[in-house]
Design an enzyme around this catalytic site. Structure first.
Site, PDB file in Angstrom:
ATOM      1  N   ASP A  52       0.849  -1.197   0.000  1.00  0.00           N
ATOM      2  CA  ASP A  52       0.000   0.000   0.000  1.00  0.00           C
ATOM      3  C   ASP A  52       0.885   1.248   0.000  1.00  0.00           C
ATOM      4  O   ASP A  52       0.384   2.372  -0.125  1.00  0.00           O
ATOM      5  CB  ASP A  52      -1.016  -0.004   1.145  1.00  0.00           C
ATOM      6  N   SER A  53       2.205   1.049   0.075  1.00  0.00           N
ATOM      7  CA  SER A  53       3.151   2.154  -0.138  1.00  0.00           C
ATOM      8  C   SER A  53       2.917   2.785  -1.507  1.00  0.00           C
ATOM      9  O   SER A  53       3.404   3.890  -1.773  1.00  0.00           O
ATOM     10  CB  SER A  53       4.594   1.652  -0.035  1.00  0.00           C
ATOM     11  N   ASP A  91      -1.192  -6.263  -0.610  1.00  0.00           N
ATOM     12  CA  ASP A  91      -1.328  -5.626   0.707  1.00  0.00           C
ATOM     13  C   ASP A  91      -2.789  -5.259   0.946  1.00  0.00           C
ATOM     14  O   ASP A  91      -3.472  -4.751   0.045  1.00  0.00           O
ATOM     15  CB  ASP A  91      -0.497  -4.330   0.700  1.00  0.00           C
ATOM     16  N   LYS A 121      -1.038  -9.487   2.694  1.00  0.00           N
ATOM     17  CA  LYS A 121      -0.310  -9.003   3.879  1.00  0.00           C
ATOM     18  C   LYS A 121      -1.221  -8.026   4.617  1.00  0.00           C
ATOM     19  O   LYS A 121      -1.941  -7.261   3.983  1.00  0.00           O
ATOM     20  CB  LYS A 121       0.992  -8.304   3.471  1.00  0.00           C
ATOM     21  N   GLU A 123      -1.326  -5.444   8.405  1.00  0.00           N
ATOM     22  CA  GLU A 123      -0.535  -4.871   9.500  1.00  0.00           C
ATOM     23  C   GLU A 123      -1.178  -5.162  10.854  1.00  0.00           C
ATOM     24  O   GLU A 123      -2.403  -5.102  10.987  1.00  0.00           O
ATOM     25  CB  GLU A 123      -0.408  -3.353   9.304  1.00  0.00           C
ATOM     26  N   GLU A 190       9.223  -4.201  10.522  1.00  0.00           N
ATOM     27  CA  GLU A 190       9.624  -2.892   9.977  1.00  0.00           C
ATOM     28  C   GLU A 190      10.140  -1.982  11.094  1.00  0.00           C
ATOM     29  O   GLU A 190       9.486  -1.815  12.136  1.00  0.00           O
ATOM     30  CB  GLU A 190       8.420  -2.221   9.269  1.00  0.00           C
TER      31      GLU A 190
HETATM   32  O1  KIV Z   1       3.511  -1.124   1.731  1.00  0.00           O
HETATM   33  C1  KIV Z   1       4.664  -1.553   1.693  1.00  0.00           C
HETATM   34  O2  KIV Z   1       5.417  -1.353   0.729  1.00  0.00           O
HETATM   35  C2  KIV Z   1       5.142  -2.315   2.835  1.00  0.00           C
HETATM   36  C3  KIV Z   1       6.590  -2.624   2.899  1.00  0.00           C
HETATM   37  C4  KIV Z   1       7.374  -1.413   3.167  1.00  0.00           C
HETATM   38  C5  KIV Z   1       6.876  -3.736   3.842  1.00  0.00           C
HETATM   39  O3  KIV Z   1       4.375  -2.635   3.690  1.00  0.00           O
END
Ligand code: KIV
Length: 283
Positions: A52-53, A91, A121, A123, A190
């Protein structure tokens, strides 16, 4: 990872877990589109994370909170089309799983069905273990993410290293054990002190993937625009520039602008022909 005849092998949850057992470091990079996914896949990366970055590096938001399921599905599907061998991880965006176990399973299912990823993934530690358990039980592999979890930036009061005090370090160790127990097949650490990340990696059986968590993790992940020096808004301490692609791109853009302005591009070899007698009739 290769087959005996030299052909690359598809990375799976099983091969990634085996890498930890074999002491073979796991490589992961973020990817957000087809072309980049293909380049990384051809380079032999184990896992591609559609993080989600993308809200920050692709869409220009100041954090990841505005990213939607639609954004994630759109980019995950593009990456999945470009990845032959890498395991693709989608994500789960802010508020797509925190709200309820039902939402978590529903949205993880959408990421898999519509984004065609191999795993998701999310969090959080103990607070999201019911979600991890339910998603895993729906046959969707889950990577957990603890330490600095950017979706909690407002609760943390900024992007800060986590687990520095004894209490916080113990809590992180417990969170890692809890997500393993809930069924996660791997966990991202992280911004965690290197010695604590190494201790966590020794204390659980599932592979740890570090970002700003030192060399004691079982694998590493970086945002690709960071490691190629393509994102210049800020540079976290844990980022290394492996190539200066940002400068190469700017040089390429400047060369294009110059040649178009002076008329040397497009040249003869870039143009299509028409018979002289056809064109003459039009004058
Ligand atoms: O969103 C993302 O790119 C991440 C990584 C930095 C682990 O969660």
């Amino acid at each position: 990872m290769r087959r005996r005849n030299g052909e690359k092998m598809k990375n799976t949850v099983a091969t990634v877990k085996q890498q930890k057992k074999d002491g073979d470091k796991i490589t992961m990079l973020t990817a957000y589109d087809y072309s980049i996914a293909r380049l990384m896949d051809e380079s032999g990366i184990n896992m591609l994370l559609v993080g989600d970055s993308l809200g920050m590096v692709m869409l220009g938001y100041e954090d990841t909170l505005s990213v939607t399921m639609e954004d994630m599905i759109h980019h995950t599907a593009a990456v999945s089309r470009g990845a032959k061998n890498a395991l693709v991880v989608g994500d789960m965006p802010f508020m797509s799983y925190q709200t309820s176990v039902y939402d978590a399973v529903f949205n993880a299912g959408r990421l898999m069905k519509e984004g065609r990823c191999n795993a998701v993934k999310l969090e959080g530690g103990a607070a999201v273990c019911p979600q991890i358990k339910a998603i895993t039980e729906a046959s969707i592999p889950v990577i957990a993410h603890i330490g600095l979890t950017p979706q909690s930036v407002n609760a943390f009061g900024g992007f800060k290293v986590q687990g520095k005090s004894e209490e916080a370090a113990r809590r992180l160790l417990e969170e890692a054990k809890a997500v393993e127990e809930a069924g996660a097949f791997s966990v991202v650490l992280e911004c965690v002190p290197a010695k604590l990340a190494a201790l966590i990696s020794e204390s659980i059986e599932i592979p740890t993937i570090g970002i700003g968590a030192g060399a004691g993790c079982d694998g590493q992940v970086l945002v690709y625009q960071d490691m190629l020096a393509m994102f210049s808004d800020f540079k976290p301490k844990f980022v290394k520039h492996f190539a200066d692609v940002g400068t190469m791109m700017k040089d390429g853009f400047a060369a294009y602008i110059k040649e178009v302005k002076e008329g040397s591009f497009p040249a003869e070899e870039h143009t299509f022909k028409i018979d002289e007698d056809v064109i003459k009739k039009l004058y």
